[in-house]
Design a protein around this motif. Structure first.
Motif, PDB file in Angstrom:
ATOM      1  N   GLU A 106       1.243   4.103  -2.890  1.00  0.00           N
ATOM      2  CA  GLU A 106       1.017   5.517  -2.570  1.00  0.00           C
ATOM      3  C   GLU A 106       2.208   6.369  -3.010  1.00  0.00           C
ATOM      4  N   ASP A 154       0.822  -1.214   0.000  1.00  0.00           N
ATOM      5  CA  ASP A 154       0.000   0.000   0.000  1.00  0.00           C
ATOM      6  C   ASP A 154       0.855   1.263   0.000  1.00  0.00           C
ATOM      7  N   ARG A 155       1.881   1.283   0.865  1.00  0.00           N
ATOM      8  CA  ARG A 155       2.726   2.470   0.952  1.00  0.00           C
ATOM      9  C   ARG A 155       3.532   2.661  -0.329  1.00  0.00           C
ATOM     10  N   GLN A 198       2.142   6.715  -6.690  1.00  0.00           N
ATOM     11  CA  GLN A 198       1.113   7.665  -7.103  1.00  0.00           C
ATOM     12  C   GLN A 198       1.596   9.103  -6.936  1.00  0.00           C
ATOM     13  N   GLN A 199       2.275   9.373  -5.820  1.00  0.00           N
ATOM     14  CA  GLN A 199       2.837  10.703  -5.619  1.00  0.00           C
ATOM     15  C   GLN A 199       3.852  11.031  -6.703  1.00  0.00           C
TER      16      GLN A 199
END
Length: 361
Positions: free
Chosen positions: A314, A310-311, A317-318
């Motif tokens: 994320e 998940d991290r 995505q950033q």
């Protein structure tokens, strides 16, 4: 002193100097701008369980700069349950993408950004392994004779920039950190293997260099004023990734699953056998001194293979939003498209529990 690389950047390459913007990245992003962005899934069933047995006769062409050395030194190379007919010396993200398209590479080790560029070019790929970093692995090297000492000194300077590679993300994050925009600097678009010659030829003022290139460069040019500018910009992801078409082959899919396990264990072996790793890789393969090898390892953190992505998604995505916001790679998209989560726990399960957490105690 003899130059590390004698050739200076060609006039053609240096004509690539320009400020970043949509127009400057038109060639790289044309496929995405014309709506040819990679589609999720294609004909590959990403819901099918991973096979556990590698069929006899399976082969896999792997681009992973340090893995052949690590697997040889650790005694694991001869135990691979498949054949590696070639270990192509292809490391820069744009070159790996071309090798994927040509079929000369089927699995590669890179940072997270090249998969963004592949998506923009319409090539469907998937990340199959993640190693997480919390500390910088690139240094902002300055050209001989420059006076850059702080991040504010970057204003108006020429910075080596590759939008499809990890170094490009480091540059953009560094500018963010300094409160600068891409309009405050001149971004010189080059592939990362050209960064060193651009610095040597003083065609750029600063460039992000990884190890051991950074150590070699500073040893050679520190007496002429070369140094590093302070930045804590991190490129958090080191990945293994493959074209979706390769993952659609059950035999190669099984081989990739096994290699992810070998990759994770090899990274742990490097960490736990640092003297041997320094001798075999940094000294024997990369040509740096044992002292420099020890210094490099002293700045390297213990490997961490997150059992949950998940991290990592994320972070990716950033990065997508940062890169596309700079004018590169068309529009933002969902980072989940870049990951094959069937592999999510494969690397973590292959190592001891202490390597499944980023707690450094």
């Amino acid at each position: 002193m003899r130059k590390l690389i004698e050739a200076r950047p060609s006039a053609y390459r240096m004509r690539l100097t320009r400020r970043v913007g949509a127009a400057s990245l038109a060639v790289l992003t044309a496929a995405c701008v014309t709506s040819a962005c990679a589609t999720a899934g294609g004909s590959v069933d990403f819901g099918k369980p991973l096979p556990t047995t590698v069929p006899p006769g399976t082969s896999l062409k792997i681009s992973a700069t340090d893995m052949k050395v690590a697997l040889t030194s650790s005694g694991q190379l001869g135990t691979l349950p498949f054949t590696v007919p070639d270990w192509p010396n292809v490391s820069a993200g744009p070159d790996v993408i071309q090798a994927f398209k040509g079929g000369s590479v089927e699995l590669a080790s890179n940072a997270g950004i090249p998969s963004l560029q592949a998506h923009a070019q319409g090539l469907d790929t998937r990340i199959v392994a993640v190693l997480w970093r919390s500390t910088p692995n690139y240094g902002l090297a300055t050209a001989p004779g420059t006076t850059i000492r702080t991040l504010q000194d970057l204003r108006g300077k020429k910075i080596a920039y590759s939008p499809g590679q990890a170094q490009g993300g480091v540059v953009l994050r560094t500018l963010q950190q300094a409160g600068l925009s891409t309009k405050d600097v001149t971004l010189v678009q080059l592939n990362s293997p050209q960064f060193l010659t651009a610095l040597q030829g003083r065609q750029v003022d600063i460039a992000p260099l990884g190890e051991p290139t950074l150590t070699k460069y500073l040893a050679q040019y520190r007496s002429e004023g070369a140094t590093t500018a302070p930045s804590d910009a991190v490129d958090a992801l080191s990945i293994l990734w493959a074209p979706a078409s390769v993952l659609g082959d059950d035999g190669k899919l099984a081989a990739i699953r096994k290699f992810v396990e070998y990759w994770a264990r090899a990274k742990v072996w490097e960490w736990e056998n640092q003297d041997r790793w320094i001798a075999d890789y940094y000294v024997g393969n990369q040509g740096v001194s044992a002292a420099d090898g020890r210094r490099i390892m002293a700045t390297t953190e213990r490997p961490y293979f997150p059992p949950n992505w998940d991290r990592a998604i994320e972070w990716e995505q950033q990065t997508i939003d940062l890169i596309t916001g700079s004018g590169a790679f068309g529009k933002s998209f969902d980072a989940h498209q870049l990951f094959d989560r069937r592999f999510e726990q494969v690397a973590a399960d292959a190592v001891a529990p202490r390597y499944r957490t980023n707690a450094q105690g």
